[in-house]
Enzyme design. Structure first.
Site, PDB file in Angstrom:
ATOM      1  N   HIS A 140       0.872  -1.180   0.000  1.00 21.74           N
ATOM      2  CA  HIS A 140       0.000   0.000   0.000  1.00 21.74           C
ATOM      3  C   HIS A 140       0.911   1.232   0.000  1.00 21.74           C
ATOM      4  O   HIS A 140       2.037   1.179   0.500  1.00 21.74           O
ATOM      5  CB  HIS A 140      -0.826  -0.049   1.292  1.00 21.74           C
ATOM      6  N   ASP A 217       3.105  -4.503   8.261  1.00 23.01           N
ATOM      7  CA  ASP A 217       1.898  -3.688   8.125  1.00 23.01           C
ATOM      8  C   ASP A 217       0.694  -4.634   8.231  1.00 23.01           C
ATOM      9  O   ASP A 217       0.355  -5.348   7.290  1.00 23.01           O
ATOM     10  CB  ASP A 217       1.940  -2.974   6.762  1.00 23.01           C
ATOM     11  N   GLN A 220      -4.522  -5.066   7.165  1.00 20.62           N
ATOM     12  CA  GLN A 220      -5.540  -5.977   6.615  1.00 20.62           C
ATOM     13  C   GLN A 220      -5.497  -7.360   7.264  1.00 20.62           C
ATOM     14  O   GLN A 220      -6.225  -8.266   6.835  1.00 20.62           O
ATOM     15  CB  GLN A 220      -5.352  -6.123   5.092  1.00 20.62           C
ATOM     16  N   LYS A 243     -10.314  -0.292  10.540  1.00 21.57           N
ATOM     17  CA  LYS A 243     -10.447  -1.533   9.758  1.00 21.57           C
ATOM     18  C   LYS A 243     -10.690  -2.722  10.685  1.00 21.57           C
ATOM     19  O   LYS A 243     -10.827  -3.853  10.249  1.00 21.57           O
ATOM     20  CB  LYS A 243      -9.182  -1.786   8.936  1.00 21.57           C
ATOM     21  N   CYS A 381      -4.859   2.571  -3.590  1.00 21.78           N
ATOM     22  CA  CYS A 381      -3.628   3.118  -3.002  1.00 21.78           C
ATOM     23  C   CYS A 381      -2.499   2.103  -3.105  1.00 21.78           C
ATOM     24  O   CYS A 381      -1.707   1.936  -2.162  1.00 21.78           O
ATOM     25  CB  CYS A 381      -3.844   3.547  -1.545  1.00 21.78           C
TER      26      CYS A 381
END
Ligand code: C6P
Length: 423
Positions: A140, A217, A220, A243, A381
């Site tokens: 991302h 990261d 998600q 999220k 993104c």
């Protein structure tokens, strides 16, 4: 009992035998129970942001109605209660991701701010001319641009590990890129554009064998699977509250304490110092050193409530249910010859990125919206990964544990309509 605790205890455990009671779960999410132009909302955009359960909405409301005050400052009762609520949320986040102590959790605005914080603190102190930051081709922009900015500031270089046509990191190439100048690896746990679940534990082990720290990261990943930062042995791990069924504007950075506590401050201001004179300022220990100014207190409280909610539902059941739904959706979309999936990794989370022959993704998104179906269309993104697959954009349907097979059927019917229009 607090409002949060009673809201969570009102929920019926949604895993009944082997069956995940999705209808029970859906009733906890008021926004899902609406119609768009007379059609039931089919919300397939949880990778952009998830809907919020009543328990989170009520926790935030209760905070503002009853406990609202600034933290770490006041001696009065409301300030003490607000501080307790904020620090209790930090303990919940720490336990939720398996940190060894709450001080390893820094509250930030989200994954983006967390990565920028690491780039500007760890990066500015550990990287110089010719050093390298290694990321993957599926990142991302939040895990690309902060490193490019750091490289401009320090003379370091950004290196990119390639991915194969399924959207998986080529591990041999990754190993080859781990060199003597590599000072940090920064990788997505789950790709927002492809759904690939990266083998981060093994990748961290390979980096650590060469003494290289790793940032993961988890924007998600955290909402969909049990994450344990110590099992992964991550040095930094970041995620966003919004999220993860919590409020916007709040997120967390996990950092191994020895590493975190030797980093310089990110921003200066109130609440991050031990003393200030015009001659010299000394800084608080981690995590306070990184939380200058009044933080998003209600957001932290809401994130804590979201974690309580997720734990009450059970992450194991969530992961299994979403996996089954992803398999169902993948098979359903594969039955449409005009639809082409982008991202077919063997290990995937609930993201279906695709193109439709002859139709621009934005037009597909607009037509689906007229059916009450919310998907994201665009580059998500993640422009470099779009370019890797030779497409400017995709349509993306992203799943959460409140989605159903029936909603996938509605998506497929909607896509049949799109195909008719563009035939
Ligand atoms: N992806 C999506 O629709 P923030 O905006 O800071 O909460 O999260 C940034 C971010 C970082 N990493 C990954 C893997 C992400 O997916 C995101 C956010 C959203 O895919 C909004 S662009």
């Amino acid at each position: 009992m607090s409002t949060i605790a009673s809201a969570v205890s009102r929920m019926v455990t949604p895993v009944v035998g082997d069956t995940f009671d999705v209808e029970r779960v859906r009733r906890d999410f008021p926004a899902l129970l609406q119609s768009i132009d007379g059609k039931p909302l089919v919300y397939l955009d949880s990778a952009a942001t998830t809907q919020k359960p009543d328990a989170v909405i009520e926790a935030v409301e209760r905070f503002y109605r009853e406990d609202n005050a600034n933290i770490h400052r006041g001696v009065h009762r409301l300030s003490v209660r607000a501080t307790d609520a904020y620090e209790s949320a930090r303990r919940k986040v720490a336990r939720f991701v398996g940190a060894s102590r709450p001080e390893e959790i820094v509250f930030v605005r989200g994954a983006t701010e967390a990565i920028n914080l690491v780039a500007q603190t760890f990066g500015r102190t550990h990287l110089g001319v010719g050093d390298e930051v290694l990321i993957s081709h599926m990142e991302h922009h939040a895990n690309i641009v902060p490193w490019q900015m750091l490289c401009e500031q320090t003379g370091a270089q950004l290196r990119v590990m390639p991915i194969n046509d399924r959207g998986e990191i080529i591990i041999d190439e990754y190993e080859r890129l781990l060199g003597p100048r590599t000072k940090l690896v920064s990788i997505a746990h789950v790709s927002n554009a492809l759904g690939t679940i990266n083998p981060v534990q093994g990748m961290i082990a390979l980096a650590h064998a060469r003494g290289i720290p790793v940032l993961v990261d988890g924007a998600q990943a955290v909402p969909h699977m049990k994450v344990d930062v110590r099992t992964l042995d991550a040095d930094f791990y970041v995620f966003s509250g919004h999220k993860t069924f919590g409020p916007t504007g709040i997120g967390a950075l996990y950092g191994r304490y020895e590493l975190l506590d030797q980093l310089p401050p990110y921003q200066g201001g109130g609440d991050m110092i031990t003393s200030v004179t015009f001659e010299k300022t000394t800084y608080a220990k981690a995590p306070q050193r990184f939380e200058a100014g009044t933080p998003h207190i209600a957001g932290a409280v809401g994130l804590g409530a979201a974690i309580d909610y997720l734990e009450a539902v059970g992450l194991q059941g969530i992961t299994a249910y979403e996996h089954e739904l992803l398999t169902y959706a993948t098979e359903a979309l594969s039955g449409l010859p005009e639809v082409h999936l982008v991202g077919t990794a063997r290990d995937k989370a609930g993201v279906l990125s695709f193109t439709v022959d002859g139709a621009h993704p934005h037009d597909v998104g607009t037509i689906l919206d007229q059916q009450g179906i919310a998907v994201r269309a665009g580059h998500h993104c993640a422009q470099p990964v779009m370019e890797r697959f030779g497409v400017p954009a995709t349509v993306r349907a992203s799943l959460a544990f409140y989605n159903t097979r029936e909603e996938i059927d509605v998506l497929v019917r909607g896509l049949r309509g799109v195909i008719e229009v563009f035939r």
